[in-house]
Design an enzyme around this catalytic site. Structure first.
Site, PDB file in Angstrom:
ATOM      1  N   ASP A   1       0.837  -1.199   0.000  1.00 59.88           N
ATOM      2  CA  ASP A   1       0.000   0.000   0.000  1.00 59.88           C
ATOM      3  C   ASP A   1       0.871   1.247   0.000  1.00 59.88           C
ATOM      4  O   ASP A   1       2.000   1.236   0.488  1.00 59.88           O
ATOM      5  CB  ASP A   1      -0.907   0.027   1.227  1.00 59.88           C
ATOM      6  CG  ASP A   1      -1.965  -1.054   1.206  1.00 59.88           C
ATOM      7  OD1 ASP A   1      -2.291  -1.541   0.105  1.00 59.88           O
ATOM      8  OD2 ASP A   1      -2.461  -1.410   2.291  1.00 59.88           O
ATOM      9  N   THR A   2       0.317   2.334  -0.508  1.00 62.49           N
ATOM     10  CA  THR A   2       1.044   3.599  -0.562  1.00 62.49           C
ATOM     11  C   THR A   2       1.494   4.039   0.828  1.00 62.49           C
ATOM     12  O   THR A   2       2.588   4.575   0.986  1.00 62.49           O
ATOM     13  CB  THR A   2       0.159   4.692  -1.201  1.00 62.49           C
ATOM     14  OG1 THR A   2      -0.275   4.221  -2.470  1.00 62.49           O
ATOM     15  CG2 THR A   2       0.935   5.977  -1.393  1.00 62.49           C
TER      16      THR A   2
END
Length: 178
Positions: A106-107
């Site tokens: 995930d970012t």
């Protein structure tokens, strides 16, 4: 181009053009030529002797394999390109050859990513059939209760289906998080 050699879709995937399935679609669509002739599904090639083209462009079949480990920082997208213009993991690297990240984080996550041009390695690390274990360390606000932990162990419903059962260990609980 006979019964000897490697399957064309495997060679093209290994060259970094996409998955084997995507290469089968290219071949079926008539977009691939071997030694000047339209390729057929099931074709075999000798990467040292045969010339392969996709959409009229020659494909280098014997490229040097590159393997990197990258500690992806928070705020960087785990993809080769982003239509939203966010910084990608490849923006962090200055490499002369085409490579791609293997897997996703995930970012707002940080951690180890493999970056490579090795299609076979990518396939073996990401295809569910090979059941390559992955380890994640997550810090959450508040308390991760037994109900949440049981859900993770049983598997979680995602938009593309149910995850496999997970091994979960509660490492530390503090006032601020778990």
């Amino acid at each position: 181009m006979g019964d000897e050699g490697e399957r064309l879709q495997k060679v093209l995937a290994h060259a970094g053009l996409g998955s084997r399935r995507a290469m089968e679609d290219l071949i079926a669509a008539g977009r691939v030529k071997v030694n000047g002739r339209r390729a057929q599904l099931g074709a075999r090639v000798d990467p040292d002797k045969d010339e392969v083209e996709v959409d009229g462009s020659r494909v280098p079949l014997r490229q040097e394999l590159l393997h990197y480990m990258l500690n992806k920082p928070v705020g960087v997208v785990s993809t080769a390109s982003d239509p939203e213009g966010r910084q990608t993991v490849l923006d962090l690297l200055d490499l002369p050859s085409r490579v791609w990240p293997v897997g996703r984080l995930d970012t707002d996550s940080e951690g180890l990513l493999v970056v490579t041009n090795d299609g076979e390695l990518t396939h073996r690390l990401t295809h569910p059939r090979y059941e390559v274990p992955k380890t994640y360390l997550a810090e959450v606000k508040g308390t991760a209760g037994s109900r949440a932990i049981k859900q993770l162990i049983a598997g979680v419903e995602l938009e593309d289906g149910m995850t496999k059962r997970a091994k979960v260990s509660l490492l530390e609980a503090t006032r601020g998080g778990t």
